[in-house]
Motif scaffolding. Structure first.
Motif, PDB file in Angstrom:
ATOM      1  N   GLU A   1      64.070 -87.591 -66.892  1.00 62.32           N
ATOM      2  CA  GLU A   1      65.340 -86.832 -67.457  1.00 62.32           C
ATOM      3  C   GLU A   1      65.451 -87.138 -69.200  1.00 62.32           C
ATOM      4  OE1 GLU A   1      69.092 -87.013 -65.424  1.00 62.32           O
ATOM      5  OE2 GLU A   1      67.885 -87.263 -63.523  1.00 62.32           O
TER       6      GLU A   1
ATOM      7  N   ASP B   1      71.411 -78.487 -66.977  1.00 63.34           N
ATOM      8  CA  ASP B   1      72.507 -77.990 -66.309  1.00 63.34           C
ATOM      9  C   ASP B   1      72.575 -76.668 -65.882  1.00 63.34           C
ATOM     10  OD1 ASP B   1      72.409 -76.382 -68.781  1.00 63.34           O
ATOM     11  OD2 ASP B   1      74.628 -76.911 -69.147  1.00 63.34           O
ATOM     12  N   ASN B   2      70.775 -76.481 -65.607  1.00 58.67           N
ATOM     13  CA  ASN B   2      70.528 -75.009 -65.190  1.00 58.67           C
ATOM     14  C   ASN B   2      70.189 -75.292 -63.716  1.00 58.67           C
ATOM     15  OD1 ASN B   2      69.290 -72.752 -64.450  1.00 58.67           O
ATOM     16  ND2 ASN B   2      68.039 -72.390 -66.431  1.00 58.67           N
ATOM     17  N   THR B   3      71.061 -75.258 -62.795  1.00 53.41           N
ATOM     18  CA  THR B   3      71.069 -75.544 -61.604  1.00 53.41           C
ATOM     19  C   THR B   3      70.283 -74.623 -60.713  1.00 53.41           C
ATOM     20  OG1 THR B   3      73.210 -76.550 -61.493  1.00 53.41           O
ATOM     21  CG2 THR B   3      72.216 -75.902 -59.332  1.00 53.41           C
TER      22      THR B   3
END
Length: 83
Positions: free
Chosen positions: A56, A38-40
């Motif tokens: 993933e 979630d670290n865009t």
């Protein structure tokens, strides 16, 4: 991790550019990095250098290791002028 006051100064880009050049010089064929899913910002940073998601980690696997889910990004090391 990068301290908030050091973000968006260009240092990371300079460091990554140098690291990739060194990797090419050493004959490295592929570079891999892990990014928290979630670290865009980090994902976009690496994608700007040509990295692409290769794998993933599942939520179950990450939970079993008590850590956030991660992505594996990869990029081939291609010497300048080869393409």
């Amino acid at each position: 991790c990068v301290l908030p006051h050091a973000r968006r100064t260009g240092l990371g880009r300079r460091m990554m550019t140098e690291a990739l050049q060194v990797a090419v010089g050493w004959g490295v064929e592929q570079v891999y990095v892990h990014v928290v899913a979630d670290n865009t910002g980090a994902k976009v940073f690496y994608e700007d250098f040509g990295f692409r998601v290769e794998a993933e980690e599942s939520a179950a696997y990450a939970a079993g290791l008590s850590r956030p889910r991660r992505l594996l990004l990869t990029q081939p090391c291609i010497p300048a002028g080869v393409l």
